[in-house]
Scaffold this motif. Structure first.
Motif, short mmCIF file in Angstrom:
data_model
loop_
_atom_site.label_atom_id
_atom_site.label_comp_id
_atom_site.label_asym_id
_atom_site.label_seq_id
_atom_site.Cartn_x
_atom_site.Cartn_y
_atom_site.Cartn_z
N GLY A 75 0.81 -1.21 0.00
CA GLY A 75 0.00 0.00 0.00
C GLY A 75 0.85 1.26 0.00
O GLY A 75 0.54 2.24 -0.70
N PRO A 108 -4.55 1.51 -1.81
CA PRO A 108 -3.91 1.31 -0.50
C PRO A 108 -4.92 1.01 0.60
O PRO A 108 -4.65 0.17 1.48
CB PRO A 108 -3.18 2.64 -0.27
N LEU A 111 -5.79 -2.58 0.41
CA LEU A 111 -4.72 -3.42 0.93
C LEU A 111 -4.72 -3.43 2.46
O LEU A 111 -4.60 -4.48 3.09
CB LEU A 111 -3.38 -2.93 0.40
N CYS A 163 -5.82 -9.09 -3.09
CA CYS A 163 -5.84 -8.78 -1.65
C CYS A 163 -6.43 -9.92 -0.84
O CYS A 163 -5.86 -10.36 0.17
CB CYS A 163 -6.67 -7.52 -1.40
#
Length: 486
Positions: A75, A108, A111, A163
């Motif tokens: 991220g 991000p 993540l 993810c």
């Protein structure tokens, strides 16, 4: 900007087109060739599957806390690369640059959320009936997963899959979309630069039917994740069934929008409807797709909708102020032409648009059709492009029957000022996701957020991405029964 050299990633090695077949990648706004994409051979695909299999035990046995650290670092890497990835996305996919940025800037957050959720993959202890007996239901990583992604959101869709797969403790072979390879490649590069062990995440490109058939049949692959059309999803689900492999399927939809007669801010609703419908050139599985407007509001809604549609700025995604870019590839132009011609042949009224723009690139005018008969193609198949039918309704039961008539059920929307109608419509609409008084599933400024499940019912697929439900798709349940020795 300069286009990035394209590569495959297999077992930690970046591989170019030397000795491999290549495919041209086209800028849909100019029809210029951006670069050449290396195509994975059968040997490449087999090597990728074996790399995911070889790396699985160590990744599985790594603590969830240590796996989370790698996702956190990924991220951080992506935060520094938002602008570059967004510009690559606009080059190869065509969406306006601000929309590309909005897609990348959320990665991000995705993540971080999955890293945290992966640390909460708990089992449970079940009270036993006998003394000295312990019963545990454990959740364990399934194994190497083959993930197939699409071109319309080439950053967020693969990230949703990767993810969850990695947070669950599984490894992955990711097959990216040939139309948008650089966007997906840069995501994979971020994982690699963040310290992901070799072989845990592999990236291949090539003929979808060949690669999907090979990966699904591979003994190394334990599960399948696919985003794409219902037609292709059926084929992959059938093939997976032959090999008894679990699947997560996020397939197409044809999202209905029901507007009741008690809506207060009609102008605001119309503006939001136009922006959401034509976002990403209407190439989105949850874009509003069929509008049903109460007859009391029908004419003012249509008049305002057409005016807002005509005001949209169409052009290259890098041009300031552009609202809608080109379609992602040339074949979508023929699909739009067929869709519009069929509706007009059935007696629909063309209110605006209806043709390709006379300029280089795959540009189609935003098109509004009204009084569209049920038998028209656009009322039965998702256009997946900037064509929208708008019809009037008088009876709520009839419009619900029409909204639910199709075999798909991904997203549905309803707008009303009545709590009673909001509750009834949310219960009665047959979709995996229903939004009331909004076009967002999650935060107001995002179509979806990582903490909520994203998925459909009926022919729109099964399983979910994001939310705790998204990780569940890559876990096995193991029941352990343990007795103390006498």
């Amino acid at each position: 900007m300069e286009y990035t050299p394209l590569r495959l990633l297999i077992d930690g090695q970046w591989l170019d087109g030397q000795g491999r077949e290549t495919l041209p990648v086209i800028n849909p706004a100019t029809e210029a060739v951006l670069g050449q994409l290396p195509v994975a051979s059968e040997a490449d695909v087999e090597r990728a599957a074996r790399a995911a299999e070889r790396s699985f035990p160590a990744w599985r046995d790594m603590s969830a806390y240590d796996r989370a650290k790698i996702l956190f670092r990924t991220g951080e890497v992506l935060r520094d690369r938002v602008e570059r990835i967004a510009r690559l996305m606009t080059l190869e996919q065509g969406k306006p640059l601000n929309q590309a940025r909005q897609e990348v800037v959320h990665l991000p957050d995705m993540l971080i959320w999955h890293a945290e959720e992966g640390r909460r993959v708990y089992g449970r202890t079940i009270p036993a009936r006998d003394l000295g007996h312990r019963q545990v239901s454990a959740r364990e990583p399934m194994g190497p997963i083959a993930a197939f992604t699409t071109w319309n959101y080439p950053a967020v869709i693969p990230m949703k899959k990767v993810c969850a797969i990695l947070a669950a403790g599984c490894t992955c072979v990711l097959k990216g979309a040939e139309e948008t390879p650089a966007s997906t490649m840069e995501l994979v590069r971020a994982f690699s630069d963040a310290g992901l062990p070799d072989g845990v995440l592999n990236l291949v490109y090539g003929a979808p039917d060949r690669i999907s058939s090979q990966l699904i049949a591979s003994p190394a692959i334990r599960g399948i994740s696919f985003t794409g059309s219902t037609a292709v999803g059926r084929k992959l689900a059938e093939l997976s069934g032959r090999h008894l492999k679990r699947t997560v399927m996020e397939l197409g939809g044809h999202a209905p929008v029901i507007v009741m007669d008690d809506v207060r801010d009609l102008a605001g609703l119309v503006r939001a409807s136009v922006l959401r419908k034509f976002r990403n050139s209407a190439q989105g599985c949850v874009n509003p797709s069929r509008f049903f407007i109460h007859r009391k509001l029908y004419e003012p809604f249509v008049e305002a909708f057409v005016a807002e549609t005509r005001a949209l700025a169409i052009g290259d995604g890098f041009s300031p102020g552009v609202d809608m870019g080109p379609l992602a590839h040339e074949r979508r132009l023929g699909a739009m032409r067929h869709c519009v011609d069929d509706a007009l042949a059935h007696g629909a009224t063309l209110r605006c648009g209806g043709k390709r723009l006379d300029r280089p690139g795959y540009f189609w005018e935003p098109t509004v059709l009204t009084d569209v008969p049920t038998g028209a193609l656009v009322m039965n198949e998702e256009p997946f492009g900037p064509v929208v039918p708008i019809n009037a309704f008088d009876d709520v039961e009839q419009v619900l029957a029409e909204a639910n008539r199709l075999p798909v059920g991904l997203a549905a929307y309803a707008f009303t000022n009545s709590t009673l109608w909001a509750n009834r419509l949310s219960r009665r609409l047959e979709a995996g996701m229903v939004a009331i008084n909004s076009f967002a599933f999650g935060a107001a400024n995002a179509s979806s957020t990582p903490e909520v499940p994203f998925g459909g019912i009926k022919a729109s697929g099964f399983g979910a991405e994001c939310g705790s439900e998204g990780i569940e798709g890559y876990l096995n349940i193991k029941f352990v029964s343990e007795y103390e020795q006498a």
